[in-house]
Write a protein that holds these residues in place. Structure first.
Motif, mmCIF file in Angstrom:
data_model
loop_
_atom_site.group_PDB
_atom_site.id
_atom_site.type_symbol
_atom_site.label_atom_id
_atom_site.label_comp_id
_atom_site.label_asym_id
_atom_site.label_seq_id
_atom_site.Cartn_x
_atom_site.Cartn_y
_atom_site.Cartn_z
ATOM 1 N N ARG A 58 0.838 -1.200 0.000
ATOM 2 C CA ARG A 58 0.000 0.000 0.000
ATOM 3 C C ARG A 58 0.870 1.246 0.000
ATOM 4 N NH1 ARG A 58 -4.491 2.985 1.887
ATOM 5 N NH2 ARG A 58 -3.874 4.510 3.481
ATOM 6 N N VAL A 59 0.582 2.168 -0.911
ATOM 7 C CA VAL A 59 1.220 3.478 -0.947
ATOM 8 C C VAL A 59 0.198 4.485 -0.429
ATOM 9 C CG1 VAL A 59 2.238 5.262 -2.404
ATOM 10 C CG2 VAL A 59 2.671 2.839 -2.908
ATOM 11 N N ALA A 60 0.462 5.070 0.735
ATOM 12 C CA ALA A 60 -0.485 5.988 1.350
ATOM 13 C C ALA A 60 -0.445 7.379 0.736
ATOM 14 C CB ALA A 60 -0.216 6.068 2.854
ATOM 15 N N GLY A 61 0.622 7.685 0.020
ATOM 16 C CA GLY A 61 0.730 8.977 -0.636
ATOM 17 C C GLY A 61 2.049 9.095 -1.354
ATOM 18 N N GLY A 62 2.102 10.001 -2.326
ATOM 19 C CA GLY A 62 3.339 10.185 -3.078
ATOM 20 C C GLY A 62 3.394 11.560 -3.704
ATOM 21 N N SER A 63 4.604 11.983 -4.050
ATOM 22 C CA SER A 63 4.792 13.263 -4.730
ATOM 23 C C SER A 63 5.982 13.167 -5.665
ATOM 24 C CB SER A 63 4.996 14.402 -3.726
ATOM 25 O OG SER A 63 6.233 14.256 -3.030
ATOM 26 N N ALA A 65 8.772 15.987 -7.671
ATOM 27 C CA ALA A 65 9.171 17.395 -7.682
ATOM 28 C C ALA A 65 10.401 17.586 -8.549
ATOM 29 C CB ALA A 65 9.463 17.884 -6.254
ATOM 30 N N VAL A 66 10.550 18.793 -9.062
ATOM 31 C CA VAL A 66 11.747 19.189 -9.794
ATOM 32 C C VAL A 66 12.034 20.651 -9.479
ATOM 33 C CG1 VAL A 66 10.432 19.776 -11.887
ATOM 34 C CG2 VAL A 66 12.865 19.273 -12.058
ATOM 35 N N GLY A 67 13.300 20.945 -9.150
ATOM 36 C CA GLY A 67 13.691 22.326 -8.898
ATOM 37 C C GLY A 67 12.902 23.023 -7.822
ATOM 38 N N GLY A 68 12.461 22.286 -6.805
ATOM 39 C CA GLY A 68 11.717 22.889 -5.708
ATOM 40 C C GLY A 68 10.222 22.950 -5.926
ATOM 41 N N SER A 69 9.766 22.671 -7.137
ATOM 42 C CA SER A 69 8.336 22.688 -7.448
ATOM 43 C C SER A 69 7.836 21.268 -7.561
ATOM 44 C CB SER A 69 8.099 23.433 -8.768
ATOM 45 O OG SER A 69 6.743 23.374 -9.136
ATOM 46 N N GLY A 70 6.828 20.911 -6.749
ATOM 47 C CA GLY A 70 6.360 19.539 -6.752
ATOM 48 C C GLY A 70 4.855 19.433 -6.787
ATOM 49 N N VAL A 71 4.383 18.238 -7.107
ATOM 50 C CA VAL A 71 2.954 17.952 -7.138
ATOM 51 C C VAL A 71 2.721 16.597 -6.486
ATOM 52 C CG1 VAL A 71 2.474 19.340 -9.187
ATOM 53 C CG2 VAL A 71 3.129 16.955 -9.460
ATOM 54 N N ARG A 72 1.518 16.409 -5.947
ATOM 55 C CA ARG A 72 1.148 15.123 -5.387
ATOM 56 C C ARG A 72 0.861 14.139 -6.520
ATOM 57 N NH1 ARG A 72 -0.472 14.375 0.011
ATOM 58 N NH2 ARG A 72 0.717 15.854 1.274
ATOM 59 N N LEU A 73 1.267 12.904 -6.325
ATOM 60 C CA LEU A 73 0.913 11.842 -7.246
ATOM 61 C C LEU A 73 -0.486 11.328 -6.932
ATOM 62 C CD1 LEU A 73 4.214 9.750 -7.281
ATOM 63 C CD2 LEU A 73 3.350 11.210 -9.121
ATOM 64 N N THR A 74 -1.197 10.916 -7.977
ATOM 65 C CA THR A 74 -2.463 10.228 -7.798
ATOM 66 C C THR A 74 -2.417 8.913 -8.568
ATOM 67 O OG1 THR A 74 -3.499 11.370 -9.678
ATOM 68 C CG2 THR A 74 -3.770 12.367 -7.473
ATOM 69 N N PHE A 75 -3.370 8.033 -8.233
ATOM 70 C CA PHE A 75 -3.363 6.685 -8.797
ATOM 71 C C PHE A 75 -4.789 6.287 -9.182
ATOM 72 C CE2 PHE A 75 -0.106 7.155 -5.542
ATOM 73 C CZ PHE A 75 1.043 6.794 -6.228
ATOM 74 N N THR A 127 22.084 8.947 -3.678
ATOM 75 C CA THR A 127 21.572 8.743 -2.330
ATOM 76 C C THR A 127 20.052 8.795 -2.286
ATOM 77 O OG1 THR A 127 23.580 9.765 -1.452
ATOM 78 C CG2 THR A 127 21.732 9.525 0.058
ATOM 79 N N SER A 128 19.454 7.835 -1.580
ATOM 80 C CA SER A 128 18.044 7.853 -1.231
ATOM 81 C C SER A 128 17.926 8.102 0.272
ATOM 82 C CB SER A 128 17.383 6.516 -1.599
ATOM 83 O OG SER A 128 17.475 6.271 -2.985
ATOM 84 N N TYR A 129 16.733 8.556 0.702
ATOM 85 C CA TYR A 129 16.585 9.008 2.079
ATOM 86 C C TYR A 129 15.310 8.420 2.700
ATOM 87 C CZ TYR A 129 19.834 12.460 0.211
ATOM 88 O OH TYR A 129 20.900 13.066 -0.407
ATOM 89 N N ARG A 130 15.380 8.185 4.021
ATOM 90 C CA ARG A 130 14.248 7.634 4.753
ATOM 91 C C ARG A 130 14.042 8.429 6.042
ATOM 92 N NH1 ARG A 130 14.321 1.347 6.669
ATOM 93 N NH2 ARG A 130 15.973 2.131 8.049
ATOM 94 N N GLY A 131 12.773 8.633 6.392
ATOM 95 C CA GLY A 131 12.456 9.317 7.638
ATOM 96 C C GLY A 131 11.139 8.838 8.192
ATOM 97 N N GLY A 132 10.932 9.028 9.496
ATOM 98 C CA GLY A 132 9.722 8.578 10.147
ATOM 99 C C GLY A 132 8.540 9.475 9.861
ATOM 100 N N GLY A 133 7.349 8.873 9.707
ATOM 101 C CA GLY A 133 6.119 9.624 9.491
ATOM 102 C C GLY A 133 5.936 10.068 8.056
ATOM 103 N N CYS A 134 4.882 10.840 7.836
ATOM 104 C CA CYS A 134 4.563 11.343 6.491
ATOM 105 C C CYS A 134 5.310 12.642 6.247
ATOM 106 C CB CYS A 134 3.066 11.560 6.357
ATOM 107 S SG CYS A 134 2.579 12.124 4.698
ATOM 108 N N LEU A 135 6.237 12.613 5.296
ATOM 109 C CA LEU A 135 7.091 13.769 5.016
ATOM 110 C C LEU A 135 6.919 14.250 3.577
ATOM 111 C CD1 LEU A 135 10.353 12.407 6.701
ATOM 112 C CD2 LEU A 135 8.647 13.933 7.715
ATOM 113 N N LEU A 136 5.747 13.997 3.008
ATOM 114 C CA LEU A 136 5.534 14.343 1.596
ATOM 115 C C LEU A 136 5.715 15.825 1.342
ATOM 116 C CD1 LEU A 136 2.416 12.123 0.796
ATOM 117 C CD2 LEU A 136 4.776 11.734 0.089
ATOM 118 N N ASP A 137 5.331 16.655 2.293
ATOM 119 C CA ASP A 137 5.392 18.108 2.097
ATOM 120 C C ASP A 137 6.558 18.747 2.833
ATOM 121 O OD1 ASP A 137 3.031 18.118 0.528
ATOM 122 O OD2 ASP A 137 1.830 18.000 2.364
#
Length: 366
Positions: A58-63, A65-75, A127-137
């Motif tokens: 399950r993917v609870a959310g996604g985004s 971004a490029v150059g500081g400008s991002g959008v939420r992904l939908t499915f 490098t890829s990164y991981r953090g606790g909780g929802c950090l989409l924004d």
């Protein structure tokens, strides 16, 4: 028309060459990954692979971004959540996001339930990164752990409409081992810069043509359809694979090389013929194996088999084109060895300069 602008070949969760998160997976965590595109467009969609997962993810959310400008992904036509089927993939809806060739995009996912072991690509050299909780924004502050692998992420596509994409199909040399991490100096990156075409990297470190490996992916003749034929917008494939089949049995230094059956030149050639058959109407360029004298893959038998394989690639006429990387990359004073100026240091893998020389050679034959 959407076409692939970046790909990574999925692998079975394993310990890999370096520590990674594939076996533990993710739970109540966000995952942020950075990839460099080789084609631009006004819209983007993202593919996620659960090819080696035995249960849905399950993917609870996604985004994205490029150059500081991002959008939420939908499915699935507008849902903020999605699900990767067991042994399947999830494709996002197309989102409006202008990107250019050579730009990096940032893909962030949030998993609110346990994923289980994660289908991944072991050697990202970024490098890829991981953090606790929802950090989409969130910015980067919440991402407290780092890894040099990609997880679940298998392709980014743009609406470029291009149909002249190139897939590089190979092992660690194609994957970029020996290039500067984080600098996008693989030979796939260099070839994209030189040709202006989308160049897709289908390399897996340690990969074999003829045998599956728990560490180094499905055998080349088995994964070719997924990693070369499936991406949209491709018309050419460059095959540089087989050195591990020849060289793994020469050493006891790496237990991950085992089992390593002794293979003949005829077996490698038969595998090349199978790839050519599978490729159908694609243009297939055969690359000779690089010099590897002095490396842990080298030995009297490996030298003989590699010579026979390279002579077949050069002379058989069965490929649509040939790029003689063996001669381009050889030490002028000892053609069995990699040129010292191009050697990463293990007498097997090129460095940044060597990868640029390889890209120049391939660009000349396209």
């Amino acid at each position: 028309m959407f076409a692939a602008a970046w790909t990574a070949s999925p692998q079975l969760p394993s310990e890999g060459f370096t520590p990674n998160w594939s076996r533990e997976g993710f739970w109540r965590q966000s995952l942020r990954q950075v990839v460099r595109l080789t084609a631009g467009g006004e819209r983007v969609r993202v593919r996620f692979s659960n090819a080696y997962g035995n249960s849905p993810v399950r993917v609870a959310g996604g985004s994205v971004a490029v150059g500081g400008s991002g959008v939420r992904l939908t499915f699935g036509g507008g849902s903020a959540e999605g699900e990767m089927p067991a042994r399947g993939e999830l494709v996002s809806d197309a989102v409006q996001l202008a990107v250019e060739a050579g730009e990096s995009v940032v893909v962030t996912l949030y998993f609110d339930t346990a994923t289980g072991p994660a289908t991944f690509h072991a050697q990202a050299f970024t490098t890829s990164y991981r953090g606790g909780g929802c950090l989409l924004d969130e910015g980067g502050n919440g991402f407290t752990e780092a890894s040099e692998s990609w997880y679940f992420l298998s392709a980014v596509e743009t609406d470029s409409g291009r149909t002249d994409g190139i897939v590089l199909f190979g092992d660690s040399i194609t994957d970029g081992f020996g290039s500067t991490p984080g600098a996008d100096r693989r030979w796939s990156d260099a070839l994209a810069s030189r040709t202006g075409r989308a160049v897709l990297n289908a390399g897996i470190g340690g990969n074999l043509l003829l045998n599956d490996s728990a560490w180094y992916g499905e055998r080349g003749v088995g994964r070719f359809g997924r990693d070369v034929l499936r991406p949209a917008g491709v018309d050419t494939v460059v095959v540089l694979l087989g050195l591990n089949d020849i060289g793994f049995s020469e050493t006891d230094a790496q237990p991950t090389y085992k089992p390593a059956p002794v293979v003949s030149a005829g077996e490698v050639v038969a595998a090349y013929r199978e790839l050519i058959r599978q490729a159908g109407e694609l243009t297939v360029i055969g690359a000779t194996l690089l010099p590897f004298g002095g490396s842990d893959h080298w030995g009297e038998r490996a030298a003989k088999v590699s010579y026979e394989v390279n002579e077949w690639v050069r002379c058989s006429g069965e490929f649509d084109g040939v790029v003689d990387l063996n001669r381009v990359m050889a030490d002028p004073g000892d053609p069995d060895r990699l040129h010292p100026a191009y050697d990463f240091g293990d007498q097997l893998h090129p460095d940044d300069e060597g990868y640029g020389v390889m890209a120049d050679a391939v660009a000349r034959c396209l």
